[in-house]
Design an enzyme around this catalytic site. Structure first.
Site, mmCIF file in Angstrom:
data_model
loop_
_atom_site.group_PDB
_atom_site.id
_atom_site.type_symbol
_atom_site.label_atom_id
_atom_site.label_comp_id
_atom_site.label_asym_id
_atom_site.label_seq_id
_atom_site.Cartn_x
_atom_site.Cartn_y
_atom_site.Cartn_z
ATOM 1 N N ARG A 112 -6.065 48.670 -20.676
ATOM 2 C CA ARG A 112 -5.504 48.782 -19.320
ATOM 3 C C ARG A 112 -6.173 49.872 -18.492
ATOM 4 O O ARG A 112 -5.576 50.427 -17.571
ATOM 5 C CB ARG A 112 -3.990 49.018 -19.381
ATOM 6 N N LYS A 132 -16.504 48.737 -7.066
ATOM 7 C CA LYS A 132 -16.348 47.297 -7.207
ATOM 8 C C LYS A 132 -17.006 46.858 -8.518
ATOM 9 O O LYS A 132 -18.171 47.147 -8.753
ATOM 10 C CB LYS A 132 -16.971 46.552 -6.024
ATOM 11 N N GLU A 184 -31.139 47.072 0.561
ATOM 12 C CA GLU A 184 -29.814 47.662 0.787
ATOM 13 C C GLU A 184 -29.912 48.940 1.608
ATOM 14 O O GLU A 184 -29.037 49.243 2.420
ATOM 15 C CB GLU A 184 -29.136 47.941 -0.553
ATOM 16 N N LYS A 213 -22.453 54.716 2.666
ATOM 17 C CA LYS A 213 -21.541 53.857 1.915
ATOM 18 C C LYS A 213 -20.350 54.662 1.399
ATOM 19 O O LYS A 213 -19.213 54.170 1.406
ATOM 20 C CB LYS A 213 -22.277 53.186 0.751
ATOM 21 N N GLU A 265 -11.701 47.373 0.557
ATOM 22 C CA GLU A 265 -12.353 46.344 1.371
ATOM 23 C C GLU A 265 -11.364 45.521 2.192
ATOM 24 O O GLU A 265 -11.328 44.300 2.140
ATOM 25 C CB GLU A 265 -13.183 45.411 0.461
ATOM 26 N N ARG A 310 -15.013 48.321 5.208
ATOM 27 C CA ARG A 310 -15.965 48.181 4.090
ATOM 28 C C ARG A 310 -16.692 46.835 4.111
ATOM 29 O O ARG A 310 -17.725 46.665 3.478
ATOM 30 C CB ARG A 310 -15.234 48.379 2.757
ATOM 31 N N ASN A 356 -21.413 44.413 3.794
ATOM 32 C CA ASN A 356 -21.792 43.051 3.402
ATOM 33 C C ASN A 356 -22.678 42.382 4.444
ATOM 34 O O ASN A 356 -22.882 41.158 4.393
ATOM 35 C CB ASN A 356 -20.537 42.195 3.183
ATOM 36 N N HIS A 397 -25.042 39.653 3.434
ATOM 37 C CA HIS A 397 -24.587 39.142 2.137
ATOM 38 C C HIS A 397 -23.932 37.771 2.230
ATOM 39 O O HIS A 397 -23.967 37.006 1.264
ATOM 40 C CB HIS A 397 -23.620 40.126 1.480
ATOM 41 N N HIS A 440 -25.866 35.870 -0.234
ATOM 42 C CA HIS A 440 -25.261 35.493 -1.515
ATOM 43 C C HIS A 440 -25.356 33.988 -1.739
ATOM 44 O O HIS A 440 -25.541 33.531 -2.885
ATOM 45 C CB HIS A 440 -23.798 35.924 -1.559
ATOM 46 N N HIS A 477 -31.596 39.920 -5.843
ATOM 47 C CA HIS A 477 -30.484 40.096 -4.902
ATOM 48 C C HIS A 477 -30.958 40.648 -3.564
ATOM 49 O O HIS A 477 -30.623 40.116 -2.503
ATOM 50 C CB HIS A 477 -29.450 41.044 -5.532
#
Length: 1602
Positions: free
Chosen positions: A134, A156, A198, A258, A268, A272, A276, A279, A283, A295
């Protein structure tokens, strides 16, 4: 720690947990152990990273932990775990493996996990940490730039699923993020670029000053990563180099942004989302291209597409899009899906707008069905502080390759706008400012592909430094004062299709200074395929003559060039300037930096585009160098001689670039064509550009109202449909604008003649030809001139709608036709991105500033100026040398197509009332060629449909005629080059006397015309089989006339699309096979080909295995010549009508063709299409552009899209297999996938995969097999085109191949091919030859069936029980049961109904019940025997003797063969009349006496007798039918008599033919039996009967009996 470690800390979420520095391993270990006490420390990395850094961490942990006191608590453990590298580890299975390791080692909740690696390791380990016990603590130690600036920051974590990337995960913040920039020293440069995507992204959305730095310092930043440190330099600040400081500042700058965003929006919810940017689309692209494309590379393309989306919505300027594009390119990142790194990938074929939008549906930012995308408003800022909702329609428009303009009145009428900066002035200003001294600020610079190429090239030559001000509106050029350097070794200057840059830089590169020893010794400039065709020869010749050392690296006269840095000598330079004024400007711009003052003399005819030369001279004066153009003293006439002094350009502090006058013609033309008003600012009468005259000299003359000031131009168009044609417009001073004038002329009232534009043939494409070809699609007629064209305008309502315009990758073509699209509904402009050369945002401005709606269009296949299968029956044109056989072949082709044949020479004599020889004698060859070309134009206009036109051999001698032929091809027509061995042609021409003599050796004429024939045709027919030439027939003794005629019919039916010769067994529920021929010379196979090919549906020619006796290169390096390959195909066509599969198998896919020889493979595949092969095997590893070009040419040929994996790595149940299938299904008519089996399970997996794919709606035929001995089961089970071999072949084409017969036997053994019983029903039948025929056929093919006799007096219980039996396969029926069998059948074929009798029973199945079908193949036996001798349509008249049931079959066959009239004779005339009246739709005439024909009628050239031979004689006597010799009075060509009686061997009718007429061929009744038996066999089994083997056996038995 052994030394001071200086780190810079960045705060995130209120804690300084991001620590940045160099060589941090000791610092990391100390910090973790001190700040994060735990019982266990686990370092997880991948095998690539482990070999570099794991030992250092292990050593440091061991050393540090050994100093820990071992008191009441156990000393902490340090463990490591290594995972496989790559995205596949980031999965549910990968996560479970890590968790199992932790549990196995009894890790508890106080464990600390360290993630050492790139984004995959960080994402995976972070998700494990978030869920194990956990949640346990973890630290990120990113080793790639991408991970440092992106995935490691923000918490993330996620894994991938088959449904997409990062769809299962959690937010779980690391305790520390250690950014050790020294880890980047082992990072490949591509991975560094990957990370820079990026970095650029972060600056683009947040910090314009940081973006400016990235933009201007790309070379320094790249150098920083390429400078390795020693002795841990950089760990402390005092040991840190400038390169290290720069690198660290870039990383910290990006991370800081960032970290700030994450702190404000950790989960997000809004802000945030900004990170992206790029992206959403990136993506989706990555989901298709991963893992081949990284990427950051996908995000780079995504950023440009999303920026274009912002521009389309009117939010972002083109300046910002251009800056973003240049910046990403500077870091070697792709910015377009057309980038060769992307476009050449097989998986790139799967990228469609629909697919991308579908993938984008699954995006965490979305709200329901609404897609959310981050929109830029400028560099450094976004439109909203969150992702914005964008409709699918706008996204689709940005993503689509093509567009359509919705016709209408511009909604912003009256339009007032400014066009982009002039390309011509922009490029000149860049060169001037770069060569100059001081700083120059260029305003209104064109942001386009061309200027980007020029800037990039000047930067690579270190000729200047560039930076931006005013948000990119102003380019600051730091001039280099003529100082230029050779690029690094191996670095070529790539110019794309930028012609201006190529020509200017050719001379600029001569100014480069000599490099230090060891550096590259030359500068190489190159371009794309089209650029390598555009001329540069006159400029190179002039520079060489002046002492410059320039070498052509490929074709003479074109790029690429290798230029030595020897400087420009100067003095007198003579230059031919009749092709391009850019040559002149190139020398002028560089001349001040020559060693001596330059005198430039322009020679070689009229100088082209003088206004552009004047522009260059004027601009040089602005930059401080005055050029003097000499004047003739006596007359004051300007001479083409220029004096240029030595000097250095002095940069003005500011220079404003005029708007582009060529671009201005498009909005002005839209006003003209739509009857509206448009004002263009910054273009007027004072312009430097010749195209500024377009409004006055073109539009005003066409009926527009024009108002022009010094700096502004306004045009008001007349009412729609009232543009006036202009008799003649000389556009020599505004050549680029001729395309705009041409589309307006298309809707003007009358003929417009445009001249002075010859140079437009050597631009981005042959623009004159392009406009002619594309206007033809609208139905607009044109006429090409030496220096222009004529356009015959039509009312707009008469133009064809829905036209797809091929733009030739030419910006001017696209924008010109967008003008016409504003009026003509449904017009599609392909290759929309080609406008980026000069007006990147044209489509946006068309909608946002002019007010015409533009929609995106996704094309499945782009149209190109090459023929596909024609949509309408356009006439077929035959070209080739005199004596090649065009007339004979044309006549046969016309008969096969049921069209009309015209010989152009005969037509010429009819029109001119004089023979060709006499015309040439009286008027000369030039006059004849002119008349011949005019005749061709008339034929294409008047006989353009449903004709076969045979042209004279010299039609290709003139450029005008060649252009007409090329235009016919480009408009979808067929031009066939008939070729024949030159020796045969020379032999024929030695006896032929009806045509004028050449006056030169025939061989020289042949050699000269060969290239012209090839470039003017899109198909080729090789006449090696029989040398037919203008009535003279020389029959090749090794061949039959039947084979040649069959090939003519097959070829012309195939290329015309009327009836393609495709394998019938490819349909579902059938099995099909092809034989892979492995002979190096197919001639060796011809004598035994029938035996080799028994049972198969097609023949595969393995072109990679072909080699002549003279070829000595080893396998894998040999490339067979096109001539040899064409001869091999022609030889094969000589003896078989089976479809051909043309295969060029490369070494990497298991063949022998060199992998690197893609151009040669492309040429051979194009040859195959020109030869009309039925199937083309196209390897999906070929470049996408190659496949697209082949698809555009394919016509009726079907493509087998193939994959072959020899490694054994690929498995049928893998995602790669599915992706490969999808690519092949998208490109091919048939899908072929061949893997290598290692276990029997691989065969079962293969079957499972095939069943799944075949179950899809609309599934294409699928070949799915495994290679190797273990894979043979897959070959047996495969149903579509299974490749087979034969024991007689020299070798098998692939491991595991077996023969057709072996496959059939195996299918029987496993229950897939049950044995069937076939019968002959009749009485008496004991002497029937049918069992011999069918049982030999079954045995030859390995089929388990039998054929038996069932002799019964009536159709009783025996027959009823037999046909009801489950193993009943079919039956032949003869007398007396042909009528009585009918009540037992379920259906009759049309032939059986017409003949009223059944001779064949065929069991079929509708999926539920068995159906017995009655057929009659007697007519097929008769037809086959006749068609073997006489072509369809060549039966002038036929005679049928008799009026019984067989006579009905004969009439049916003759009618099918196109007999013009059928005479019937019978002893009882009334029976003959019954035949006539029951076939009223046929031309049947009953005659009273044999040998007597109606007055004036043609005697028959086909006779069929259906009566017993015993009742006949050719001697007059009692009780016998007398055959007179007049039966054979036809003497004008081939003829055939067919006697259906079996006995005697030579009946009186046949004997009389041999005695009477040599042109009459004879055929016995047994031949008809064989022909109808072959038809029966194929109807029962779906297999062609092995005719040669069977017929030999049947004839043997027949002769033994008689």
């Amino acid at each position: 720690m052994t030394a001071t470690t200086d780190v810079q800390k960045i705060s995130i979420l209120g804690k300084e947990s991001i620590h940045c520095g160099f060589h941090l391993v000791p610092y990391i270990v100390n910090t973790v152990l001190t700040e994060l006490p735990a019982s266990t420390y686990i370092l997880i990395t991948d095998s690539n990273i482990a070999k570099f850094y794991l030992p250092a961490f292990e050593k440091e942990f061991k050393s540090t932990l050994s100093g820990f006191l071992n008191g009441t608590h156990a000393r902490p453990r340090f463990l490591s775990y290594i995972i496989p590298p790559g995205e596949t580890s980031k999965s549910r299975e990968g996560k479970a493996a890590v968790e199992d390791f932790l549990l196995l080692n009894k890790c508890t909740r106080d464990t600390v996990i360290l993630a050492l690696g790139g984004g995959v390791v960080g994402d995976l380990v972070g998700f494990v940490a978030a869920t194990f016990m956990r949640g346990v603590r973890f630290c990120q130690i990113p080793t790639s730039l991408l991970a440092m600036v992106d995935s490691s920051v923000g918490g993330k974590t996620a894994i991938d699923t088959p449904h997409g990337k990062n769809l299962i995960g959690a937010f779980w913040q690391p305790e520390f993020i250690f950014i050790d920039a020294a880890l980047l020293e082992t990072l490949p440069s591509r991975e560094f670029s990957n990370g820079m995507a990026e970095v650029v992204k972060t600056a683009a959305i947040w910090d314009d000053s940081e973006f400016n730095s990235l933009e201007s310092r790309s070379a320094e930043i790249f150098a920083a990563i390429q400078t390795p440190s020693t002795n841990y330099a950089g760990r402390s600040e005092k040991t840190r180099s400038d390169a290290q400081k720069l690198l660290l500042s870039v990383i910290i700058g990006s991370i800081s942004v960032k970290a700030h965003i994450v702190t404000i929006d950790p989960t997000e919810k809004g802000l945030r989302n900004l990170v992206n940017f790029g992206h959403s689309i990136g993506h989706a692209i990555e989901a298709i291209l991963t893992p081949t494309i990284l990427h950051g590379e996908c995000v780079s393309i995504g950023m440009i597409l999303e920026a274009e989306l912002s521009r389309q919505m009117g939010i972002l300027s083109q300046v910002s899009v251009g800056r973003l594009t240049r910046c990403l390119k500077a870091y070697n990142l792709p910015v377009s899906l057309a980038d060769p790194r992307i476009a050449n990938l097989p998986s790139a074929k799967l990228i469609t707008t629909e697919r991308l939008l579908d993938i984008m549906k699954v995006d965490k930012k979305n709200q329901g069905n609404d897609k959310k995308i981050v929109l830029l408003s400028r560099i450094g800022a976004t439109h909203e502080q969150k992702a914005s909702v964008v409709p699918d329609g706008l996204i689709s428009k940005t993503l689509s390759e093509s567009v359509t303009v919705v016709p209408g009145i511009p909604s912003f009428n009256p339009v007032k706008m400014t066009t982009p900066g002039s390309k011509s002035i922009s490029n000149r200003a860049l060169v001037l400012a770069a060569l100059g001294t001081g700083i120059c600020r260029l305003k209104n610079l064109l942001h386009s592909d061309d200027t980007q190429v020029m800037m990039a090239a000047l930067s690579e030559l270190k000729g200047a430094k560039f930076e931006w001000e005013d948000g990119g509106e102003t380019l600051v050029v730091h001039g280099g004062n003529g100082s230029l350097s050779v690029p690094p070794k191996g670095k070529e200057i790539y110019l794309g299709n930028a012609g201006t840059a190529a020509r200017f830089l050719t001379t600029v590169c001569t100014l480069v200074q000599k490099p230090p020893t060891g550096e590259s010794e030359t500068t190489v400039i190159t371009g794309n395929a089209r650029m390598k065709q555009r001329p540069i020869g006159p400029l190179v010749a002039a520079l060489r003559a002046n002492g410059s050392e320039i070498s052509y690296l490929e074709s003479d006269g074109c790029l690429p060039l290798s230029i030595r840095p020897n400087g420009l000598s100067g003095g007198i330079i003579q230059l031919a300037a009749s092709v391009s004024s850019q040559y002149v400007s190139s020398v002028l711009l560089c001349a001040p930096y020559a060693n001596e003052p330059v005198t430039l003399e322009l020679i070689g005819g009229q100088v082209i585009s003088q206004p552009y030369i004047d522009m260059t001279v004027a601009m040089m004066k602005t930059f401080g160098i005055e050029v003097i153009r000499r004047v003739e003293k006596d007359t004051g006439k300007l001479l083409d001689i220029y004096d240029i002094p030595k000097g250095s350009y002095q940069n003005p502090s500011n220079y404003s670039i005029e708007s582009d006058a060529s671009s201005a013609t498009y909005p002005l033309a839209i006003a003209a064509i739509t009857g509206t008003s448009c004002t263009i600012q910054n273009i007027g009468s004072s312009s430097l550009q010749g195209d500024a005259k377009f409004a006055r000299e073109v539009l005003e003359r066409m009926g527009c109202e024009v108002n022009q000031t010094a700096t502004e131009t306004t045009v008001q168009g007349p009412p729609i449909g009232q543009l006036k044609a202009v008799e003649e417009i000389d556009m020599e001073v505004m050549t680029d604008a001729f395309l705009t004038a041409t589309v307006l002329a298309a809707v003007a009232n009358g003929k417009t003649r445009i001249i002075g534009i010859a140079n437009q043939r050597v631009k981005e494409c042959n623009r004159i030809r392009a406009m002619i070809d594309e206007l033809a699609k609208f139905g607009v007629s044109t006429n090409e001139l030496d220096d222009g064209l004529e356009v015959f305008g039509k009312p707009v309502e008469e133009l064809r709608k829905g036209v797809s315009v091929h733009c030739y990758d030419d910006h001017r073509v696209a924008m010109a036709f967008s003008v016409l699209a504003s009026l003509v509904p449904g017009t599609i402009l392909e290759e929309k991105r080609c406008v980026e050369k000069t007006w990147p945002n044209w489509w946006d401005d068309l909608q946002n500033k002019i007010g015409l709606e533009v929609k995106g269009v996704e094309l499945s296949t782009p149209s190109v100026s090459l023929s596909s299968a024609p949509l309408s029956p356009k006439s077929v044109i035959l070209i080739g040398m005199r004596g090649s056989g065009k007339t004979f072949i044309g006549d046969l082709a016309a008969s096969a197509l049921r069209w009309t044949f015209i010989d152009a020479d005969n037509y010429f004599e009819t029109v001119h009332q004089v023979g060709v020889r006499q015309f040439v004698h009286e008027n000369g060859w030039p006059a004849f060629r002119e008349a011949e070309t005019k005749l061709l134009k008339d034929l294409l206009t008047e006989k353009g449909h449903d004709h076969v036109l045979s042209l004279g051999g010299g039609i290709v001698e003139t450029a005008d005629a060649r252009d007409l032929l090329k235009g016919w091809v480009s408009s979808g027509g067929l031009v066939v080059h008939v070729s024949r061995n030159i020796g045969e042609i020379i032999e024929y021409l030695g006896t032929e006397g009806s045509r004028p003599a050449y006056g030169e050796p025939v061989s020289e004429v042949f050699e000269r015309r060969a290239t012209w024939f090839a470039e003017c045709s899109n198909h080729r027919f090789i006449n090696h089989v029989e040398a037919f030439a203008d009535g003279k027939i020389v029959v090749d003794p090794t061949d039959t006339k039947r084979g040649f005629r069959e090939e003519v019919v097959r070829f012309f039916h195939h290329i015309s699309g009327i009836s393609a010769n495709l394998a019938q067994n490819l349909m579902p529920g059938h099995r099909s096979y092809f034989l892979s021929l492995t002979y190096p010379d197919i001639m060796l196979a011809l004598p035994k080909l029938e035996e080799l090919s028994a049972g198969v549906d097609a023949l595969e020619v393995r072109v990679d295995l072909l080699r002549s006796k003279e070829d000595v290169e080893p396998l894998g390096k040999h490339i067979p010549s096109e001539t040899y390959v064409a001869d091999q195909i022609a030889a094969l066509r000589r003896v078989t009508s089976l479809p051909i599969i043309f295969t060029v198998r490369t070494v990497s896919e298991g063949g022998a063709f060199p992998d690197h020889a893609q151009e040669e493979a492309f040429s051979l595949l194009k040859l195959a299409l020109s030869l009309g092969v039925e199937y083309l095997d196209v390897e999906m590893q070929l470049p996408e552009q190659t496949i697209k070009q082949l698809v555009a040419r394919k016509g009726s040929t079907q493509f087998i899209a193939s994959w072959h994996d020899w490694s054994g790595r690929l498995k049928w149940n893998s995602p790669e297999a599915q992706a490969m299938y999808n690519i092949a299904a998208q490109n091919g008519d048939i899908v072929k996938m061949v893997f290598t089996a290692s276990t029997m399970q691989d065969n079962f997996d293969c079957q499972t995969f095939a069943l799944k794919m075949n179950g899809r709606p609309g599934a294409k035929p699928f070949i799915a097999i495994n290679m190797g001995a273990v894979g043979q089961l897959s070959r047996i089970l495969n149903t579509t085109f299974s490749p087979v071999s034969h024991p007689l072949q020299p070798s098998r084409a692939a491991p595991g191949q077996i023969s057709f017969a072996q496959v059939q036997k195996a299918l029987h053994l496993i229950g897939e091919l049950p044995a069937k019983k076939f019968y002959l029903f009749g009485n008496p039948i004991d002497h029937s030859l049918s069992p011999t025929l069918h049982n030999n056929a079954f045995e030859t093919l390995g089929l388990p069936h039998t054929y038996e006799l069932l002799e019964t007096a009536e159709v009783g219980e025996d027959i009823k029980n037999t046909i009801a039996s489950p193993d009943f396969g079919g039956a032949s029926v003869t007398i007396p049961h042909k009528l009585n069998i009918i009540p037992l059948l379920d259906q009759l074929t049309p032939a059986a109904k017409v003949m009223g009798a059944v001779n064949t029973i065929i069991p079929t199945n509708d999926g539920v019940t068995r159906i017995l079908v009655g057929d009659n193949t007697d007519w097929l036996g008769i037809r086959g025997s006749i068609a073997a001798r006489i072509a369809v349509g060549q039966i002038h008249a036929a005679l049928v003797i008799g009026a019984g049931g067989t006579s009905r079959a004969a009439i049916y066959a003759l009618n099918d063969l196109g007999a013009k009239v059928i005479y019937v004779w019978n002893r009882t005339r009334s029976r003959a009349e019954e035949l006539r009246t029951s076939n009223l739709d046929m031309n049947i005439q009953v005659i009273n006496e044999l040998g007597q024909w109606p007055s004036g009628a043609t005697a028959p050239n086909v006779i069929v007798s259906t009566i017993p031979a015993s009742e006949t004689s050719f001697e007059d006597g009692p009780d016998q039918l007398f055959y007179p010799a007049s039966l054979y009075s036809y003497r004008d060509g081939p003829a055939i008599v067919l006697d259906l009686a079996y006995k005697p061997v030579e009946t009186p009718l046949l004997k009389l033919a041999k005695m009477t007429a040599s042109n009459w061929d004879t055929a016995q009744g047994v031949e008809v039996l064989l022909q109808q038996g072959y038809a029966q066999f194929e109807k029962w089994t779906g297999r062609k009967c092995p005719q040669g083997i069977v017929s030999r056996k049947v004839w043997e038995v027949y002769y033994n009996r008689v």
